[in-house]
Design an enzyme around this catalytic site. Structure first.
Site, short mmCIF file in Angstrom:
data_model
loop_
_atom_site.label_atom_id
_atom_site.label_comp_id
_atom_site.label_asym_id
_atom_site.label_seq_id
_atom_site.Cartn_x
_atom_site.Cartn_y
_atom_site.Cartn_z
N GLY A 147 -65.78 94.75 -18.65
CA GLY A 147 -65.92 96.51 -17.68
C GLY A 147 -66.91 96.01 -17.81
O GLY A 147 -67.52 97.36 -16.21
N GLU A 161 -62.51 87.65 -19.93
CA GLU A 161 -61.17 88.53 -20.23
C GLU A 161 -60.46 87.37 -20.78
O GLU A 161 -59.66 87.57 -21.20
CB GLU A 161 -60.94 89.07 -19.10
CG GLU A 161 -62.25 90.73 -19.29
CD GLU A 161 -62.78 90.29 -18.21
OE1 GLU A 161 -63.25 91.65 -17.76
OE2 GLU A 161 -63.66 89.17 -18.09
N GLU A 195 -68.08 94.34 -14.94
CA GLU A 195 -67.26 94.97 -13.30
C GLU A 195 -68.32 96.27 -13.20
O GLU A 195 -68.10 96.72 -11.54
CB GLU A 195 -66.33 95.43 -13.96
CG GLU A 195 -65.51 94.13 -14.31
CD GLU A 195 -64.01 94.06 -14.15
OE1 GLU A 195 -63.36 93.62 -13.86
OE2 GLU A 195 -63.97 94.18 -15.76
N ALA A 216 -64.74 97.09 -22.55
CA ALA A 216 -63.26 97.73 -22.24
C ALA A 216 -63.82 98.08 -24.13
O ALA A 216 -63.24 97.05 -25.26
CB ALA A 216 -61.72 97.31 -21.74
#
Length: 260
Positions: free
Chosen positions: A111, A134, A114, A66
């Site tokens: 991300g 994270e 993911e 991200a």
């Protein structure tokens, strides 16, 4: 289709979507999510597209995670909204009704990992590095990682990755089941196209039926899941493609799929 953060091209029933922010390692920001939603919505409704490839521009990253500047500006309310937004877009990719093959070249972190997990199949370059770091930011994975990772690799391996925040190489990702194949970098896209071509040659309604059966059956008890399978099997038995497929087999010829 023209986008600011993505490239999209379609060739012979195969769409290739490329995250196109190589200067920031294809980091996922608000614009990327908006455009991912737009492109996958368009491709899902395009009957000429049978399979979708998803990759990142450049050799360094599939998606490095991200946008940290955006994350730094969140509070409790906006942070939850941001997670729900990412989850929604990745869920769209996961349930778009067409196989999506992640072509992981380089970093797939946070991300980015993911996003890869939301795809149907994951191919990785030998140079790929994957992880959910994270915790190093005081966060948990927020785009579905806490749920998809255990389903793919098991609870213990998933928690090891999430709790330590470590990156793993392609060979380890293959060993634990996070990716399906590992290839030399120069062979990654060729193999993805080969696999996509093999899928695209199958009956499109049957391919969609396989995806639907697995998706709807996931989480159900075995008896209820079998009912889902039987209903989809029965529905396909009433299609022109089933008639064509069985006739072609008996006549020893290649089938011609109509998608109906």
């Amino acid at each position: 289709m023209n986008y600011e953060t993505l490239l999209c091209e379609v060739h012979e029933q195969i769409a290739t979507v490329t995250l196109n922010r190589p200067k920031v390692l294809n980091a996922l920001n608000t614009k990327v999510f908006d455009e991912l939603e737009a492109v996958f919505t368009a491709l899902a409704s395009d009957s000429s597209v049978r399979v979708i490839l998803l990759t990142g521009a450049g050799e360094k990253a599939f998606a490095a995670g991200a946008d940290i500047n955006e994350l730094a500006a969140t509070d409790a309310i906006s942070g939850e909204a941001k997670a729900r937004r990412g989850q929604g877009v990745f869920r769209l990719i996961e349930t778009c009704g067409k196989p999506v093959i992640a072509c992981i070249n380089g970093f797939a972190l946070g991300g980015g990992c993911e996003l890869a997990m939301a795809c149907t199949i994951r191919l990785a370059s030998e140079t790929a590095r994957l992880g959910q770091p994270e915790v190093k930011l005081g966060l948990v994975p927020g785009y579905g990682g806490t749920q998809r990772l255990p389903r793919l690799v098991g609870r213990s391996s998933a928690l090891r990755l999430m709790l330590t925040g470590e990156m793993i190489g392609a060979a380890e990702a293959l060993r634990i089941g996070l990716v399906d194949e590992v290839l030399p970098p120069e062979q990654l896209m060729d193999r993805a196209k080969e696999l996509a071509g093999a899928i695209a040659a199958m009956a499109p309604l049957a391919v969609a039926g396989c995806l639907e059966a697995v998706e709807r059956g996931n989480g159900l008890g075995i008896d209820d899941a079998m009912k889902v399978e039987a209903a989809i099997f029965g529905r396909l038995c009433g299609t022109a493609d089933k008639s064509e497929g069985t006739a072609a087999f008996l006549e020893k010829r290649s089938p011609k799929w109509a998608g109906r």
